[in-house]
Design a protein around this motif. Structure first.
Motif, PDB file in Angstrom:
ATOM      1  N   GLU A 156       1.465  -8.394  17.074  1.00 29.79           N
ATOM      2  CA  GLU A 156       1.908  -7.065  17.313  1.00 29.79           C
ATOM      3  C   GLU A 156       1.932  -6.706  15.606  1.00 29.79           C
ATOM      4  O   GLU A 156       2.694  -7.691  14.845  1.00 29.79           O
ATOM      5  CB  GLU A 156       3.270  -6.675  18.127  1.00 29.79           C
ATOM      6  N   THR A 157       1.917  -5.404  15.089  1.00 35.42           N
ATOM      7  CA  THR A 157       2.482  -4.878  14.317  1.00 35.42           C
ATOM      8  C   THR A 157       4.172  -4.705  13.617  1.00 35.42           C
ATOM      9  O   THR A 157       4.828  -4.818  14.692  1.00 35.42           O
ATOM     10  CB  THR A 157       2.166  -3.815  13.029  1.00 35.42           C
ATOM     11  N   TYR A 158       5.034  -4.934  12.768  1.00 32.90           N
ATOM     12  CA  TYR A 158       6.365  -4.892  12.148  1.00 32.90           C
ATOM     13  C   TYR A 158       6.463  -3.639  13.153  1.00 32.90           C
ATOM     14  O   TYR A 158       7.394  -3.597  13.462  1.00 32.90           O
ATOM     15  CB  TYR A 158       6.665  -4.955  10.674  1.00 32.90           C
ATOM     16  N   SER A 159       5.616  -2.659  12.710  1.00 32.34           N
ATOM     17  CA  SER A 159       6.273  -1.140  13.632  1.00 32.34           C
ATOM     18  C   SER A 159       6.548  -1.354  14.881  1.00 32.34           C
ATOM     19  O   SER A 159       7.551  -1.125  15.818  1.00 32.34           O
ATOM     20  CB  SER A 159       5.146  -0.196  13.240  1.00 32.34           C
ATOM     21  N   GLU A 160       5.642  -2.075  15.509  1.00 25.79           N
ATOM     22  CA  GLU A 160       5.759  -2.011  17.232  1.00 25.79           C
ATOM     23  C   GLU A 160       6.877  -2.778  17.153  1.00 25.79           C
ATOM     24  O   GLU A 160       7.759  -2.623  18.727  1.00 25.79           O
ATOM     25  CB  GLU A 160       4.345  -2.511  17.781  1.00 25.79           C
ATOM     26  N   ASN A 218       5.974  -4.574   5.296  1.00 28.71           N
ATOM     27  CA  ASN A 218       4.661  -4.219   5.844  1.00 28.71           C
ATOM     28  C   ASN A 218       4.612  -3.904   6.774  1.00 28.71           C
ATOM     29  O   ASN A 218       4.899  -4.608   7.513  1.00 28.71           O
ATOM     30  CB  ASN A 218       3.360  -4.989   5.464  1.00 28.71           C
ATOM     31  N   LEU A 219       4.540  -2.851   7.156  1.00 25.41           N
ATOM     32  CA  LEU A 219       4.822  -2.303   8.091  1.00 25.41           C
ATOM     33  C   LEU A 219       3.521  -2.576   8.736  1.00 25.41           C
ATOM     34  O   LEU A 219       3.832  -2.667  10.945  1.00 25.41           O
ATOM     35  CB  LEU A 219       4.317  -0.268   8.135  1.00 25.41           C
ATOM     36  N   ASP A 220       2.642  -3.358   8.405  1.00 30.43           N
ATOM     37  CA  ASP A 220       1.407  -3.783   9.717  1.00 30.43           C
ATOM     38  C   ASP A 220       1.609  -5.074   9.358  1.00 30.43           C
ATOM     39  O   ASP A 220       0.266  -5.592   9.967  1.00 30.43           O
ATOM     40  CB  ASP A 220      -0.376  -2.718   8.937  1.00 30.43           C
ATOM     41  N   SER A 221       2.723  -5.782   8.843  1.00 29.10           N
ATOM     42  CA  SER A 221       2.185  -7.231   9.296  1.00 29.10           C
ATOM     43  C   SER A 221       2.313  -7.472  10.307  1.00 29.10           C
ATOM     44  O   SER A 221       3.468  -7.223  11.195  1.00 29.10           O
ATOM     45  CB  SER A 221       2.995  -7.602   8.146  1.00 29.10           C
ATOM     46  N   THR A 222       1.971  -8.679  11.125  1.00 24.25           N
ATOM     47  CA  THR A 222       1.870  -9.487  11.903  1.00 24.25           C
ATOM     48  C   THR A 222       2.807 -10.407  11.967  1.00 24.25           C
ATOM     49  O   THR A 222       3.359 -10.406  10.507  1.00 24.25           O
ATOM     50  CB  THR A 222       1.077 -10.430  12.561  1.00 24.25           C
ATOM     51  N   GLU A 235       0.613  -1.279  -0.268  1.00 28.70           N
ATOM     52  CA  GLU A 235      -0.121  -0.513   0.202  1.00 28.70           C
ATOM     53  C   GLU A 235       1.529   1.312   0.045  1.00 28.70           C
ATOM     54  O   GLU A 235       0.602   1.991   0.925  1.00 28.70           O
ATOM     55  CB  GLU A 235      -1.163  -0.188   1.351  1.00 28.70           C
ATOM     56  N   ALA A 264       4.104 -10.261   3.420  1.00 27.60           N
ATOM     57  CA  ALA A 264       4.238  -9.234   4.281  1.00 27.60           C
ATOM     58  C   ALA A 264       5.758  -9.119   4.373  1.00 27.60           C
ATOM     59  O   ALA A 264       5.757  -7.996   3.836  1.00 27.60           O
ATOM     60  CB  ALA A 264       3.492 -10.068   5.398  1.00 27.60           C
TER      61      ALA A 264
END
Length: 571
Positions: A353-357, A405-409, A242, A418
C-alpha cells in the motif's frame, strides 16, 4: 545428508576469493541438498544454527571448546595452546590434531548435517549443575566422529565464525543461480522472512511461485525500509517527491519493530535482535495500544528524561540494553515507542500500500498512550516551511527530518529515495570497524585507534576508508577495547580488502558513526576504497546497525562529489 559434503564445500569457499566462484560453490551445494534439509544447510553455511533474529548463545566459550577438542583427540591442553599460538585458529588446530589423532578408533556412525545441526541447537538448552561438562561432552562426541575437515568447521560453527567469506547477501545470488529464479525475488522474500533457509526451501520446492507465497510472519522480524541522504537539501527532496511529501521528526533512538500476536509481544531492532526481554515495561503498553490481535508496526525507541518529559540522546537508550537489574534501570530511564508505519494489520499485509494508506491504517489501529505514541507528521510543499520545521526539530535536540513520498510502498530492507533524511549540515559516515592499532603512551593497554571500511555493494567486500583515533573519551576507549576483545581474529577477515595491516583484526560486526572535515581521493595502496577522510572523529557506536547497513562506496563517492561541487561553487 553427510556433513562431509557441507564441510568440503566450506573448504572450497575458504580457498577461493572470487565472488562468482563462491556463488557457484554455494549453488552446487544447494542443488545437492534435499529440499527438506535446506533449513539446516543454509544456516550452517552462514556459521550458525539459529536464524539471525533468535538471540541464543551456546554457552560454550573458547576455553571450554579447547577442552572438547582435547577430549576428542586425546591431546593435552599444552599441545592445543602451542598450536593455537602457531595457527591462531582453533578450527585449524582441530583439523591438524584430528589428522594426527592418538585415538585410533573412530565412531562407526557417519557425521550427518542433521546430527551436527541438532546437537549444536541443543547447547543453549543444557543448563543447571554440570551443564558446562555436558556441553563439552556434546561437542566432543561430534568431534570424535569427525574427519579433519569436518572437525575444523564444527569448531568454527560453535565459535560463530566459519572464515569462508560468506555473508547473508551472497546467498541471494547463489539461490537465484541454483534454482534459476530472479535474484530480486529472492532478496524480497528474504527481506520479509529474514531467513535464507526458509527462502531456499520454498524456492527448491516450488520455484518462483514458492518465493511469492512467502509473506510476513508475526515473530519473524522484517528488514526495515531505510532512508537515503538528501545530498542537495530541501530542493532535492521536493524534486524527488514531485513537489510534496510527509515530513516527520527524525528521532535519536533505536529503530524498533513491535510485533503482536494476541497477548504475545516481540520487539525487534534494526539488527534483527529480539529486545523484548530488555523492555518488559513496554509489553503491556504495546499490547493495549495496538488494537488488532495480529500486527507488525515500525517505529523508534526513545529514552525519556523523567524530569522534563523530553527525549534524551541515543546513548541513554543503550543503557537499557542489559541482562541484569532491568527493572531498576527501567525506573531510572523510561522509554517510549514512537510509531510511524504499519506492515501488517490483522490479516492485511500493508507493505504494497502507499505511504498515505499505511499512515491512515496506523492512525486507525493504534490507540496512543503514555508509552506508545504516533510520530507527528506534516504534509508540506513550501521550502521555507520545511526549513523552519527542520530548524525547529534540530533546536529541540532531534537529528532533523524524514521526508516520505506519499505514494511510496514499504520497500523492506531497501535504502531508496522514497524516504529522505534532512539532517543538520554536518555530514557523518557509518563505517564498519575491521581492525585496530595498539594504544601508546596514555592509551597503552587499549585500542588507540581503529581501521574503518565502507561496503562494496557488488562484492560484499569491505574496503578501507579511514583510521580514527580522535573523539573518544578515556572511558569509551576502555569499553571499546573490552568489546572488541571478543571479536579479535588471528588473520585478516576474508571479506576485508586492505593494504593497511593493523595490530588487531576484528570480525566485522560493529559500526562507528564518524564525522570529518573532508573526503579526499586516496591511492589504493593507502585506502582500497580510493577515498580517505581528513580529520576523522568518532561520534558514536551505531548499536542499531550491523555491517550490512554500513555506508557503501557509492555513499562515499556521492558525498565526495557533492563536496567537490560545493567547493567549486564557492570558488
Amino acid at each position: 545428508m553427510k556433513y562431509q559434503v557441507l564441510a568440503e564445500a566450506c573448504q572450497e569457499l575458504e580457498e577461493t576469493s572470487s565472488y562468482l566462484d563462491k556463488n557457484t560453490i554455494i549453488s552446487d551445494l544447494l542443488k545437492k541438498t534435499p529440499a527438506e534439509k535446506l533449513e539446516m544447510v543454509v544456516p550452517l553455511v552462514l556459521g550458525r544454527v539459529f536464524p539471525a533474529y533468535v538471540s541464543q548463545e551456546t554457552g560454550i566459550g573458547l576455553q571450554q571448546l579447547k577442552k572438547a577438542v582435547g577430549k576428542a583427540t586425546g591431546y593435552s591442553k599444552d599441545k592445543i595452546e602451542d598450536l593455537m599460538e602457531e595457527l591462531g585458529d582453533l578450527g585449524k588446530v582441530t583439523e591438524k590434531l584430528t589428522e594426527e589423532k592418538k585415538q585410533t578408533t573412530l565412531a562407526e556412525e557417519t557425521l550427518t548435517v542433521e546430527k551436527v545441526f541438532q546437537n549444536l541447537r541443543k547447547l543453549p538448552e543444557i543448563t543447571g549443575e554440570g551443564s558446562v561438562d555436558r556441553k563439552i561432552s556434546t561437542v566432543s562426541k561430534l568431534l570424535t566422529a569427525a574427519s579433519p575437515v569436518e572437525g575444523k568447521f564444527v569448531v568454527r560453527t560453535v565459535l560463530g565464525d566459519l572464515r569462508i567469506g560468506v555473508a547473508e547477501g551472497r546467498l541471494r545470488d547463489a539461490i537465484a543461480e541454483a534454482y534459476d529464479v530472479p535474484p530480486e525475488e529472492v532478496e524480497h522474500a528474504y527481506m520479509l522472512t529474514t531467513d535464507y533457509g526458509k527462502v531456499a526451501k520454498a524456492t527448491a520446492e516450488e520455484g518462483e511461485e514458492g518465493l511469492t507465497d512467502l509473506d510476513l510472519t508475526v515473530g519473524h522480524p522484517v528488514n526495515p525500509m531505510l532512508a537515503q541522504r538528501a545530498e542537495e537539501g530541501i530542493e532535492e527532496v521536493l524534486e524527488r517527491v514531485e513537489g510534496k511529501a510527509a515530513f516527520e521528526t527524525k528521532l535519536d533512538g533505536i529503530r524498533i519493530q513491535p510485533h503482536k500476536k494476541k497477548d504475545e509481544i516481540f520487539l525487534f531492532t534494526r539488527r534483527m535482535e529480539d529486545y523484548t526481554h530488555m523492555f518488559p515495561d513496554l509489553e503491556d503498553a504495546v499490547r493495549e495500544s495496538i488494537k488488532p490481535n495480529k500486527a507488525i508496526v515500525d517505529g523508534e525507541l526513545v529514552a525519556i528524561n523523567k524530569e522534563t518529559g523530553k527525549p534524551m540522546p541515543f546513548q541513554e537508550v543503550l543503557r537499557r540494553r542489559r541482562k541484569y537489574d532491568i527493572e531498576d534501570v527501567a525506573e531510572e530511564i523510561p522509554v517510549h515507542i514512537y510509531l510511524f508505519d504499519v506492515l501488517l494489520s490483522g490479516e492485511k499485509t500493508m507493505i504494497k500500500e502507499t505511504y498515505s494508506e499505511r499512515r491512515k491504517e496506523l492512525d486507525k489501529i493504534v490507540d496512543p498512550g503514555e508509552k506508545i505514541k504516533i510520530v507527528e507528521q506534516q504534509i508540506l510543499e513550501d521550502p521555507e516551511e520545511i526549513k523552519a520545521l527542520r530548524n525547529e526539530a534540530i533546536s529541540r535536540g532531534h537529528e532533523g527530518l524524514l521526508a516520505k513520498n506519499l505514494d511510496s510502498t514499504y520497500r523492506a530492507g531497501r535504502r531508496e529515495f522514497a524516504w529522505l533524511k534532512l539532517k543538520a549540515e554536518v555530514e557523518t559516515l557509518d563505517l564498519a570497524v575491521v581492525g585496530a592499532f595498539a594504544g601508546k603512551g596514555d592509551r597503552a593497554g587499549t585500542c588507540g585507534s581503529y581501521l574503518l571500511a565502507a561496503r562494496d555493494k557488488e562484492t560484499d567486500e569491505l574496503k578501507t576508508v579511514s583510521k580514527v583515533g580522535s573523539g573518544f573519551t578515556d572511558e569509551e576507549l576502555e569499553n571499546l577495547t573490552k568489546k572488541f576483545e571478543k571479536l579479535k581474529l588471528g588473520e585478516k577477515p576474508s571479506n576485508v580488502d586492505s593494504e593497511i595491516d593493523p595490530d588487531y583484526w576484528f570480525k566485522p560486526q560493529e559500526v562507528f558513526e564518524i564525522n570529518y572535515e573532508e573526503i579526499q581521493e586516496s591511492p589504493s595502496e593507502a585506502h582500497t576504497s580510493g577515498y580517505g577522510l581528513r580529520f576523522p572523529r568518532y561520534v558514536k557506536t551505531r548499536e542499531d546497525l550491523d555491517v550490512s547497513s554500513a555506508d557503501t562506496l557509492e555513499d562515499v563517492e556521492r558525498l565526495f562529489k557533492k563536496q567537490e561541487k560545493r567547493k567549486s561553487g564557492e570558488s
